[in-house]
Design a protein around this motif. Structure first.
Motif, PDB file in Angstrom:
ATOM      1  N   LEU A  22       0.790  -1.227   0.000  1.00 15.53           N
ATOM      2  CA  LEU A  22       0.000   0.000   0.000  1.00 15.53           C
ATOM      3  C   LEU A  22       0.826   1.283   0.000  1.00 15.53           C
ATOM      4  O   LEU A  22       0.262   2.368  -0.120  1.00 15.53           O
ATOM      5  N   SER A  23       2.149   1.183   0.161  1.00 17.77           N
ATOM      6  CA  SER A  23       2.944   2.391   0.382  1.00 17.77           C
ATOM      7  C   SER A  23       3.976   2.628  -0.716  1.00 17.77           C
ATOM      8  O   SER A  23       5.092   2.123  -0.642  1.00 17.77           O
ATOM      9  N   ASN A  26       8.015   2.770  -0.398  1.00 17.70           N
ATOM     10  CA  ASN A  26       8.459   1.860   0.665  1.00 17.70           C
ATOM     11  C   ASN A  26       8.748   0.529  -0.030  1.00 17.70           C
ATOM     12  O   ASN A  26       7.836  -0.212  -0.395  1.00 17.70           O
ATOM     13  N   SER A  29       7.434  -2.885   1.386  1.00 24.04           N
ATOM     14  CA  SER A  29       5.988  -3.025   1.211  1.00 24.04           C
ATOM     15  C   SER A  29       5.659  -3.444  -0.221  1.00 24.04           C
ATOM     16  O   SER A  29       4.843  -4.335  -0.460  1.00 24.04           O
ATOM     17  N   ASN A 111       5.106   6.818  13.785  1.00 24.55           N
ATOM     18  CA  ASN A 111       4.266   7.695  12.978  1.00 24.55           C
ATOM     19  C   ASN A 111       2.996   8.129  13.704  1.00 24.55           C
ATOM     20  O   ASN A 111       2.129   8.774  13.115  1.00 24.55           O
ATOM     21  N   ARG A 139      -3.200   4.859   5.966  1.00 23.91           N
ATOM     22  CA  ARG A 139      -2.643   5.428   7.189  1.00 23.91           C
ATOM     23  C   ARG A 139      -3.439   6.661   7.652  1.00 23.91           C
ATOM     24  O   ARG A 139      -3.449   6.990   8.830  1.00 23.91           O
ATOM     25  N   GLY A 364       8.364  -2.795   5.754  1.00 26.84           N
ATOM     26  CA  GLY A 364       9.160  -1.571   5.873  1.00 26.84           C
ATOM     27  C   GLY A 364       9.158  -0.964   7.255  1.00 26.84           C
ATOM     28  O   GLY A 364       9.353   0.240   7.406  1.00 26.84           O
TER      29      GLY A 364
HETATM   30  O1  SUG Z   1       3.976   3.974   6.265  1.00 28.75           O
HETATM   31  N1  SUG Z   1       4.202   0.503   5.807  1.00 28.75           N
HETATM   32  C1  SUG Z   1       4.473   1.667   6.635  1.00 28.75           C
HETATM   33  C2  SUG Z   1       5.812   1.526   7.313  1.00 28.75           C
HETATM   34  C3  SUG Z   1       6.068   2.623   8.299  1.00 28.75           C
HETATM   35  C4  SUG Z   1       7.442   2.593   8.862  1.00 28.75           C
HETATM   36  N2  SUG Z   1       7.604   3.598   9.826  1.00 28.75           N
HETATM   37  C5  SUG Z   1       8.717   4.347  10.006  1.00 28.75           C
HETATM   38  N3  SUG Z   1       9.682   4.381   9.111  1.00 28.75           N
HETATM   39  N4  SUG Z   1       8.780   5.105  11.036  1.00 28.75           N
HETATM   40  C6  SUG Z   1       4.447   2.927   5.778  1.00 28.75           C
HETATM   41  O2  SUG Z   1       4.925   2.890   4.633  1.00 28.75           O
HETATM   42  C7  SUG Z   1       2.826  -0.942   4.427  1.00 28.75           C
HETATM   43  C8  SUG Z   1       1.446  -1.575   4.480  1.00 28.75           C
HETATM   44  C9  SUG Z   1       1.235  -2.562   3.375  1.00 28.75           C
HETATM   45  O3  SUG Z   1       1.790  -2.375   2.287  1.00 28.75           O
HETATM   46  O4  SUG Z   1       0.476  -3.527   3.600  1.00 28.75           O
HETATM   47  C10 SUG Z   1       2.974   0.283   5.320  1.00 28.75           C
HETATM   48  O5  SUG Z   1       2.022   0.976   5.557  1.00 28.75           O
END
Ligand code: SUG
Length: 445
Positions: A22-23, A26, A29, A111, A139, A364
């Motif tokens: 979803l990101s 990243n 992910s 976050n 998010r 991630g």
């Molecule tokens: O926001 N991954 C989160 C990871 C957050 C990591 N936080 C820090 N670096 N502080 C994001 O990218 C992936 C969900 C998915 O793909 O199923 C996700 O939301």
């Protein structure tokens, strides 16, 4: 001198932890999208991390997972009918929409909010701004429950201010403490707060090209104003656009700090050298710099190993420990770098603890993503809701709760199951009793 300690509040990994890609930006992910997740193992890995920190003598808090699937989010955009129909219609309209309302992404508590300790704030209270997380739809669903949870945990208005999130607009895109590092001679002393942004309206051409920037300078400035920080002790700096394009979607993937220690990769910031002077000046003492050069390991190594997403923690008896993901030990160049850091007397890090948080890493999220740092004096800690402070008894109750309610595995097909959705509501109802957070979830009101 004011005594204070850093309390880490970890996001308890929720029962719907899954891999949905979803990101954008990243890489983990994206790479693991569609994979089969292991929610039970994930939550136990997270709890084991919290207990490791406790074993070092640190105080550890727990933040609850959120109610997922978030069916009210589907109703808000015009879907209707039974739970089964909502899930099916959402899936038919867009499978990523269905995945978004099931995401357990609130586990990444870095976050959840930006936190300024009372020593930094003009009114002598601890200020928290929950992050609006508007850059990604899944998010952006988090902040109402996050705000409510923080207000139930830090409810004493004489000691804490939990602000509303910033306006829900790209101009104020905010991802919380993942883009914030506080330096201080010790946790209780007034600090210098560094805010890191990816995008600046004054310099729109200076941004990343391949992947989105998630934090704006305007958001950073708004938080510093609200938290009543001394402008002379605030530093704003821009992420290097090449870093964002290499997969550094948050600054905590490329830099971290603790008290007087600043650990970063030479390609983290647009202006590294002047940045160090800008922090050290108001701090009134030189920083203990640990700068990884390209010759040590590359930006790609940093992103795949997540070494900068380690927690650097000050042990109560003195000295600092690096809480690092196993993946960084497995990278030969990064592992060798860590060995050099631990044996180098010019910095206070004298131990490393490699931890397995692989389930979160595959989305991630490393050790530092999973925690929100809150510096508290003894009085502030005493005024905090004790139901979320981890001890052996709470750890045992959470373990039993996870064992009882969590699926062993979750894949995309499971997200169409209304029975699973309903059973999770019962589980969360039980959790609010365990953590003493009655009425936290929308279904309880
Ligand atoms: O926001 N991954 C989160 C990871 C957050 C990591 N936080 C820090 N670096 N502080 C994001 O990218 C992936 C969900 C998915 O793909 O199923 C996700 O939301």
């Amino acid at each position: 001198m004011m005594q204070a300690r850093e309390v880490n509040f970890d996001g308890l990994i929720g029962p719907t932890h899954n891999y949905a890609g979803l990101s954008p930006g990243n890489l983990a992910s994206a790479t693991n999208a569609g994979g089969v997740s292991k929610p039970k193992a994930a939550a136990l890995q997270g709890l084991a991390k919290m207990n490791t920190l406790r074993s070092l003598g640190l105080t550890q808090g727990v933040l609850p997972p959120q109610q997922r699937p978030d069916l009210s989010a589907l109703r808000a955009i015009g879907f209707s009918g039974s739970d089964e129909q909502l899930l099916r219609d959402a899936h038919e309209s867009d499978p990523t929409l269905l995945a978004a309302i099931w995401s357990a992404s609130s586990m990444w508590a870095a976050n959840a909010a930006t936190v300024s300790p009372s020593a930094d704030c003009a009114d002598g209270r601890v200020h928290l701004t929950p992050a609006n997380l508007i850059s990604n739809y899944h998010r952006s669903l988090e902040h109402p429950t996050t705000t409510r949870a923080l207000r139930m945990i830090f409810s004493d208005a004489s000691k804490f201010v939990v602000h509303d999130p910033l306006p829900q607009q790209m101009r104020y895109a905010d991802e919380g403490a993942a883009n914030h590092i506080r330096f201080a001679s010790s946790h209780g002393e007034p600090g210098v707060e560094m805010f890191v942004f990816g995008f600046d309206r004054e310099d729109p051409a200076g941004g990343a090209r391949r992947f989105p920037s998630r934090q704006t300078r305007a958001a950073c400035e708004a938080i510093a104003r609200r938290h009543l920080l001394d402008p002379a002790r605030v530093v704003y700096t821009r992420q290097h656009p090449d870093a964002i394009d290499a997969g550094v979607f948050h600054n905590d993937v490329i830099a971290t700090g603790n008290e007087g220690v600043f650990l970063f990769h030479e390609q983290a910031f647009a202006t590294s050298r002047s940045l160090v002077t800008d922090i050290a000046g108001p701090l009134g003492q030189p920083l203990k710099l640990i700068e990884a050069q390209d010759g040590d390991f590359t930006l790609e190594d940093a992103v795949s190993s997540y070494i900068f997403n380690s927690q650097i923690v000050t042990r109560p008896q003195g000295g600092m420990t690096l809480i690092a993901p196993l993946e960084s030990q497995e990278n030969e160049r990064v592992g060798a770098f860590v060995e050099r850091v631990v044996h180098d007397d010019r910095n206070p890090i004298d131990a490393v603890n490699y931890l397995d948080v692989r389930e979160s890493m595959r989305n991630g999220g490393g050790p530092a993503c999973l925690r929100l740092r809150v510096v508290l004096t003894d009085e502030e800690l005493a005024a905090t809701n004790q139901g979320v402070i981890l001890d052996d008894a709470l750890s045992d109750r959470l373990t039993a709760w996870i064992e009882k309610h969590y699926p062993d595995e979750l894949s995309a097909n499971d997200l169409l199951d209304p029975k699973l959705a309903r059973s999770l509501t019962d589980a969360l109802d039980e959790l609010t009793q365990i953590l003493d957070l009655p009425g936290l979830y929308p279904f309880q009101r």
